[in-house]
Design an enzyme around this catalytic site. Structure first.
Site, short mmCIF file in Angstrom:
data_model
loop_
_atom_site.label_atom_id
_atom_site.label_comp_id
_atom_site.label_asym_id
_atom_site.label_seq_id
_atom_site.Cartn_x
_atom_site.Cartn_y
_atom_site.Cartn_z
N ARG A 47 46.65 39.17 42.05
CA ARG A 47 45.93 39.30 40.78
C ARG A 47 46.50 40.42 39.93
O ARG A 47 46.64 40.28 38.71
CB ARG A 47 44.44 39.50 41.06
CG ARG A 47 43.77 38.21 41.50
CD ARG A 47 42.37 38.38 42.04
NE ARG A 47 41.80 37.07 42.35
CZ ARG A 47 40.64 36.88 42.98
NH1 ARG A 47 39.93 37.92 43.39
NH2 ARG A 47 40.21 35.66 43.21
N HIS A 63 45.60 30.75 37.34
CA HIS A 63 45.90 30.92 38.77
C HIS A 63 45.46 32.28 39.31
O HIS A 63 45.24 33.22 38.57
CB HIS A 63 47.36 30.60 39.10
CG HIS A 63 48.40 31.50 38.50
ND1 HIS A 63 49.74 31.27 38.66
CD2 HIS A 63 48.30 32.62 37.77
CE1 HIS A 63 50.42 32.20 38.06
NE2 HIS A 63 49.59 33.04 37.51
N GLU A 64 45.31 32.32 40.63
CA GLU A 64 44.80 33.47 41.38
C GLU A 64 43.37 33.84 40.99
O GLU A 64 42.99 35.00 41.01
CB GLU A 64 45.72 34.70 41.23
CG GLU A 64 47.19 34.45 41.40
CD GLU A 64 47.55 33.80 42.74
OE1 GLU A 64 46.68 33.68 43.61
OE2 GLU A 64 48.71 33.40 42.90
N GLY A 65 42.59 32.85 40.65
CA GLY A 65 41.19 33.08 40.30
C GLY A 65 41.01 33.02 38.80
O GLY A 65 41.48 33.89 38.07
#
Length: 599
Positions: A297, A437-439
């Site tokens: 993140r 992406h990544e949350g």
């Protein structure tokens, strides 16, 4: 490509004048380093990005990956990139010396990652992912797993990935269905499907090592039943060579941007012989993966800033050279460069305020990461809590604002910006993935409001307020900064009020109602966090100006102060509208029945 995509002077300002990276060398963990080594590292990163990454920025976009005969083919320079990053120690930059790592402070290592992302984001993804995957193995794997996989990953021979997402389980990892059946041979047999796996297969390396989440047969329901496995595309055979591991690449996704790196779909165990090796303890996979997720993140945030930096400098070059319009209504006078027009300067200031403000926040997070490794006791806990609190901000504010910033770069170019003749349209396409992406942004909003500001009885949030107040106090001691210190103090006080009110709203109406506008809360929090960083930079700039610097440095510091003025007059006031909405206890989005959306 633009003549410039990052500012070396700004990197030095951040590292040495704002965050005092040299001070980190007082701690035993970083005592082997010094300023000369940091300067050499920056030099090497800039040279590598200029010579290797940036020249193929457009090529990697135009000549994207293809799936042929079950194998993903990428740009031929990817193998060279992985080799050079491995040989140069870039993949192992943050690793401890015991793993042949450089044990570099996060501050300098991620400043270099910023350079690489600005030069060619798609290219930097390959070594970046590998580094994070290898870190999982060194943190939680057995000595045998470390010896088997990590050296080849850190030297660039093998790719590392994270394999989480499934067709029915994106953000909701509790719903993954990939299964792992134990055997009496030390491995598990896996079966299932993974989608959207970055660098899940390619011919730029000899093997790809998936750090994969699955559920052991009979595991508890939900996230408590998730385990982590090492699943190589090619496993080690009895003779020491490599053999297929029943991992099938069923497709690659054709994307809007970020086209140089493949995103793949994996099918596991079609022949019943996909072998995976458990990492750590059963059912602890999600907690392990969050180490990589948190690092990823921060990497997403830095990548978005890097892309926006490249777009900003391209727009700045163009604005200085492109003649259009006049400052007086006389057609007989010469046209002026468009940078002379106030609205163009506004767009450039927005981009600079974002890039340098967000980069400062990421450097702040890197400092906390460094302190986590270098200190003990209360100081370590403080750094850990502040880092945890700021991760959703450091991921999301850059991701969302980069979309706006690269769009402003296109606007400055006008019609040319919309065409492939100039790089800004690619920057715009490349950066759009970061908010997903990544949350996703929504997930990050729920994380900060639903968990981070409340964890440990609100201790992390209290520490954040103390950090900002310390900066406010330092700024009030400088006459020119006192008005901005007062503005931030007012905004910070209101943030505390809004946060407490939302907590109360949650207790009264339930968590779902409290989190309905969590994304707005994250945006609100972010603006205050970036204002804090601009005030921090301004303190350093004012102190430097008092020392009567050279003319070029004087212009640099004045530029910092002017950009601070812009942020406090144009961006920070946006918090007023967000605060007003967040204080209104009307769950408008929840109360609207879904059928009302019908025509």
């Amino acid at each position: 490509m633009a003549k410039k995509y990052v500012s070396r002077r700004n990197l030095e300002f951040m590292l040495y004048e704002v965050f005092d990276i040299v001070g980190m060398t007082q701690y035993p963990y970083y005592s082997a380093h010094n300023k000369k080594m940091f300067d050499m590292t920056l030099d090497a990163a800039l040279k590598l990005s200029k010579d290797l990454l940036n020249p193929i920025f457009e090529e990697m976009d135009r000549q994207g990956p293809v799936l042929e005969n079950g194998k993903v083919k990428v740009h031929p320079m990817v193998r060279t990139i992985m080799q050079r990053f491995g040989e140069g120690g870039w993949i192992a930059a943050k690793f401890q010396e015991e793993f042949d790592g450089a044990q570099l402070p996060y501050l300098i290592a991620d400043a270099c990652n910023f350079i690489f992302s600005a030069a060619n984001y798609s290219a930097h993804v390959f070594p970046g992912l590998t580094s994070k995957a290898a870190r999982l193995i060194t943190s939680f794997g057995s000595q045998e797993q470390i010896d088997t996989y990590v050296p080849k990953m850190l030297n660039g021979e093998w790719q590392g990935t994270m394999a989480l997402t499934e067709p029915q389980a994106g953000s909701s990892l509790a719903d993954i269905t990939t299964t792992a059946v134990p055997t009496d041979k030390g491995y598990y047999l896996l079966q299932g499907q993974k989608i959207f796996i970055s660098a899940g297969d390619h011919d730029g390396v000899d093997n790809v090592v998936q750090m994969l989440l699955a559920k052991i047969e009979g595991a508890p329901a939900g996230v408590k039943g998730i385990s982590m496995f090492i699943v190589p595309n090619q496993r080690i055979a009895a003779d020491g060579g490599l053999e297929p591991n029943d991992v099938t690449i069923t497709q690659i996704y054709h994307k809007m941007g970020y086209r140089g790196a493949p995103i793949t779909e994996l099918s596991l165990g079609e022949k019943g012989d996909c072998r995976g090796w458990l990492v750590g303890e059963p059912h602890n996979g999600l907690s392990y993966m969050f180490q990589m997720m948190n690092g990823s993140r921060l990497g997403v945030g830095m990548g978005a800033i890097g892309i926006s930096s490249a777009a900003y400098y391209a727009a700045l070059d163009y604005a200085r050279e492109r003649p259009q319009g006049r400052l007086v209504p006389d057609p007989a006078t010469a046209q002026v460069p468009i940078i002379e027009h106030a609205d163009v300067r506004r767009m450039l200031l927005f981009q600079r305020a974002f890039v340098e403000g967000a980069f400062s926040l990421l450097m702040q997070c890197c400092r906390y990461s460094d302190l986590e490794l270098a200190v003990e006791g209360e100081e370590k806990e403080k750094a850990s809590l502040l880092l945890d609190l700021l991760i959703p901000v450091a991921k999301t504010y850059p991701s969302e604002t980069s979309i706006l910033s690269t769009s402003q770069a296109i606007q400055i170019f006008g019609g040319y910006g919309y065409c492939e003749d100039f790089p800004v349209e690619q920057h715009f396409r490349d950066t759009r993935i970061h908010a997903i992406h990544e949350g996703t942004t929504g997930i990050q909003g729920m994380d900060i409001l639903g968990r981070k500001v409340r964890m440990k009885g609100g201790k992390a949030f209290t520490l954040f307020v103390q950090e900002v107040n310390a900066t406010i106090a330092a700024a009030r001691a400088l006459e020119k900064l006192a008005p901005y210190a007062d503005r931030l103090a007012t905004a910070l006080e209101e943030l505390q009020q809004v946060t407490e009110q939302l907590k109360g709203f949650g207790e009264e109406k339930g968590t779902r109602a409290m989190l309905a506008d969590a994304t707005l809360y994250l945006e609100y929090f972010s603006l205050i966090a970036i204002a804090w960083q601009w005030l921090l930079q301004s303190i350093a700039a004012e102190k430097a100006l008092a020392g009567k610097p050279s003319q070029s440095n004087q212009q640099f510091y004045q530029g910092k102060l002017h950009t601070t003025r812009y942020f406090f007059h144009y961006e920070l006031p946006k918090t007023a509208g967000l605060a007003q909405r967040l204080k209104e206890q009307e769950a408008i989005t929840l109360e609207m029945e879904k059928d009302i959306f019908n025509d």
